[in-house]
Design a protein around this motif. Structure first.
Motif, PDB file in Angstrom:
ATOM      1  N   ASP A  64     -11.109   6.078   7.987  1.00 20.43           N
ATOM      2  CA  ASP A  64     -10.145   5.678   9.158  1.00 20.43           C
ATOM      3  C   ASP A  64      -8.827   5.476   8.546  1.00 20.43           C
ATOM      4  OD1 ASP A  64     -10.793   3.215   8.036  1.00 20.43           O
ATOM      5  OD2 ASP A  64     -11.386   2.337   9.782  1.00 20.43           O
ATOM      6  N   ARG A  65      -8.652   5.642   7.209  1.00 16.73           N
ATOM      7  CA  ARG A  65      -7.286   5.101   6.551  1.00 16.73           C
ATOM      8  C   ARG A  65      -6.861   3.827   6.283  1.00 16.73           C
ATOM      9  NH1 ARG A  65      -9.127   9.824   6.089  1.00 16.73           N
ATOM     10  NH2 ARG A  65      -8.178  11.648   6.625  1.00 16.73           N
ATOM     11  N   PRO A  90       2.357   5.824  12.687  1.00 16.99           N
ATOM     12  CA  PRO A  90       2.408   7.154  13.203  1.00 16.99           C
ATOM     13  C   PRO A  90       2.934   8.086  12.143  1.00 16.99           C
ATOM     14  CG  PRO A  90       3.020   5.839  14.879  1.00 16.99           C
ATOM     15  CD  PRO A  90       2.956   4.787  13.821  1.00 16.99           C
ATOM     16  N   GLU A  91       4.019   7.501  11.327  1.00 18.76           N
ATOM     17  CA  GLU A  91       4.343   8.433  10.293  1.00 18.76           C
ATOM     18  C   GLU A  91       4.150   7.961   8.677  1.00 18.76           C
ATOM     19  OE1 GLU A  91       8.633   8.661  10.951  1.00 18.76           O
ATOM     20  OE2 GLU A  91       8.297   9.767  12.746  1.00 18.76           O
ATOM     21  N   PHE A  92       3.686   6.675   8.615  1.00 23.02           N
ATOM     22  CA  PHE A  92       3.175   6.292   7.365  1.00 23.02           C
ATOM     23  C   PHE A  92       2.074   5.335   7.183  1.00 23.02           C
ATOM     24  CE2 PHE A  92       7.934   5.901   7.983  1.00 23.02           C
ATOM     25  CZ  PHE A  92       8.510   6.578   6.539  1.00 23.02           C
ATOM     26  N   GLU A  94       1.167   2.290   4.955  1.00 21.61           N
ATOM     27  CA  GLU A  94       1.400   1.236   3.930  1.00 21.61           C
ATOM     28  C   GLU A  94       0.411   0.398   3.453  1.00 21.61           C
ATOM     29  OE1 GLU A  94       4.526  -0.672   6.525  1.00 21.61           O
ATOM     30  OE2 GLU A  94       5.997   0.862   5.929  1.00 21.61           O
ATOM     31  N   TRP A  95       0.433   0.108   2.147  1.00 20.31           N
ATOM     32  CA  TRP A  95      -0.271  -1.098   1.505  1.00 20.31           C
ATOM     33  C   TRP A  95       0.226  -1.509   0.131  1.00 20.31           C
ATOM     34  CZ3 TRP A  95      -0.582   4.071   0.840  1.00 20.31           C
ATOM     35  CH2 TRP A  95      -1.009   4.805  -0.589  1.00 20.31           C
ATOM     36  N   GLU A  96      -0.190  -2.915   0.046  1.00 17.60           N
ATOM     37  CA  GLU A  96       0.865  -3.237  -1.224  1.00 17.60           C
ATOM     38  C   GLU A  96       1.945  -3.005  -1.344  1.00 17.60           C
ATOM     39  OE1 GLU A  96      -1.143  -5.584  -3.820  1.00 17.60           O
ATOM     40  OE2 GLU A  96      -1.829  -5.847  -1.887  1.00 17.60           O
ATOM     41  N   ASN A  97       2.402  -2.626  -2.396  1.00 22.37           N
ATOM     42  CA  ASN A  97       4.025  -2.071  -2.785  1.00 22.37           C
ATOM     43  C   ASN A  97       4.212  -0.512  -2.235  1.00 22.37           C
ATOM     44  OD1 ASN A  97       4.648  -4.717  -3.199  1.00 22.37           O
ATOM     45  ND2 ASN A  97       3.901  -4.255  -5.329  1.00 22.37           N
ATOM     46  N   PHE A  98       3.237   0.045  -1.543  1.00 17.39           N
ATOM     47  CA  PHE A  98       3.100   1.377  -1.332  1.00 17.39           C
ATOM     48  C   PHE A  98       3.432   1.949   0.021  1.00 17.39           C
ATOM     49  CE2 PHE A  98       0.746   1.044  -5.189  1.00 17.39           C
ATOM     50  CZ  PHE A  98       1.357   1.895  -6.058  1.00 17.39           C
ATOM     51  N   ARG A  99       4.264   3.032   0.417  1.00 12.09           N
ATOM     52  CA  ARG A  99       4.627   3.638   1.443  1.00 12.09           C
ATOM     53  C   ARG A  99       4.222   5.223   1.352  1.00 12.09           C
ATOM     54  NH1 ARG A  99       9.864   2.533   3.876  1.00 12.09           N
ATOM     55  NH2 ARG A  99       8.792   0.611   4.538  1.00 12.09           N
ATOM     56  N   LEU A 100       3.265   5.820   2.036  1.00 12.04           N
ATOM     57  CA  LEU A 100       2.951   7.079   2.083  1.00 12.04           C
ATOM     58  C   LEU A 100       3.487   7.684   3.265  1.00 12.04           C
ATOM     59  CD1 LEU A 100       1.501   9.495   0.680  1.00 12.04           C
ATOM     60  CD2 LEU A 100      -0.475   9.001   2.187  1.00 12.04           C
ATOM     61  N   ASN A 101       4.190   8.812   3.350  1.00  7.53           N
ATOM     62  CA  ASN A 101       4.892   9.477   4.259  1.00  7.53           C
ATOM     63  C   ASN A 101       3.741  10.391   4.568  1.00  7.53           C
ATOM     64  OD1 ASN A 101       5.935  11.655   5.816  1.00  7.53           O
ATOM     65  ND2 ASN A 101       7.909  10.741   5.416  1.00  7.53           N
ATOM     66  N   ARG A 102       3.114  10.288   5.753  1.00  6.87           N
ATOM     67  CA  ARG A 102       2.000  11.077   6.293  1.00  6.87           C
ATOM     68  C   ARG A 102       2.220  12.559   6.468  1.00  6.87           C
ATOM     69  NH1 ARG A 102      -1.300   7.812  10.747  1.00  6.87           N
ATOM     70  NH2 ARG A 102      -2.909   9.350  10.288  1.00  6.87           N
TER      71      ARG A 102
END
Length: 144
Positions: A64-65, A90-92, A94-102
């Motif tokens: 479930d991400r 919806p577009e990202f 985020e966890w800890e110091n990270f952000r992933l653009n989906r």
């Protein structure tokens, strides 16, 4: 004497209310493991590498991400470590110091002025193979 005992009882009840909800539930670990069985891997490239694709950051997402684990090297083997709760937007993700653009699969490390890495979604088996290949690169030239 009665007041002291009453105060002690109230303090004990307060301690129970504070500490017990934070204790992990026995089944929680099993649920975490089962969530990762169907998850996906994320392999991210070394920044600025133009000659060939070298993956240097590895993550495993729950189905479930909402939980992300880092894949790190322990005892010369890739191992899942440090599980983090993720915020799924919806577009990202985020966890800890990270952000992933989906959409673009660009991973930004917000703590390192921000560093960006291109990523690919892979199976967990492929994630382990890529991590092993990176480990071999890291170990080249080791004397011990």
């Amino acid at each position: 004497m009665f007041r002291r005992a009453s105060s002690l009882l109230v303090a004990c009840k307060l301690a129970i209310l504070v500490f017990v909800p934070n204790w992990p539930v026995v089944g929680e670990t099993q649920d975490l493991t089962s969530q990762f069985n169907e998850g996906i891997g994320l392999a991210c490239e070394k920044e600025g590498n133009t000659n060939r694709r070298v993956f240097r950051s590895f993550f495993k997402f729950s189905e479930d991400r909402t939980i992300v684990a880092n894949l790190e090297y322990r005892d010369d083997q890739p191992t899942l470590t440090s599980y983090h709760e993720a915020t799924v937007l919806p577009e990202f993700i985020e966890w800890e110091n990270f952000r992933l653009n989906r959409k673009t699969l660009i991973l930004t490390n917000l703590s390192i002025s921000p560093r960006r890495q291109e990523c690919v979604v892979v199976t967990f088996k492929d994630l382990i193979e890529r991590a092993k290949a990176h480990l071999i690169e890291l170990q080249k030239g080791n004397k011990i």
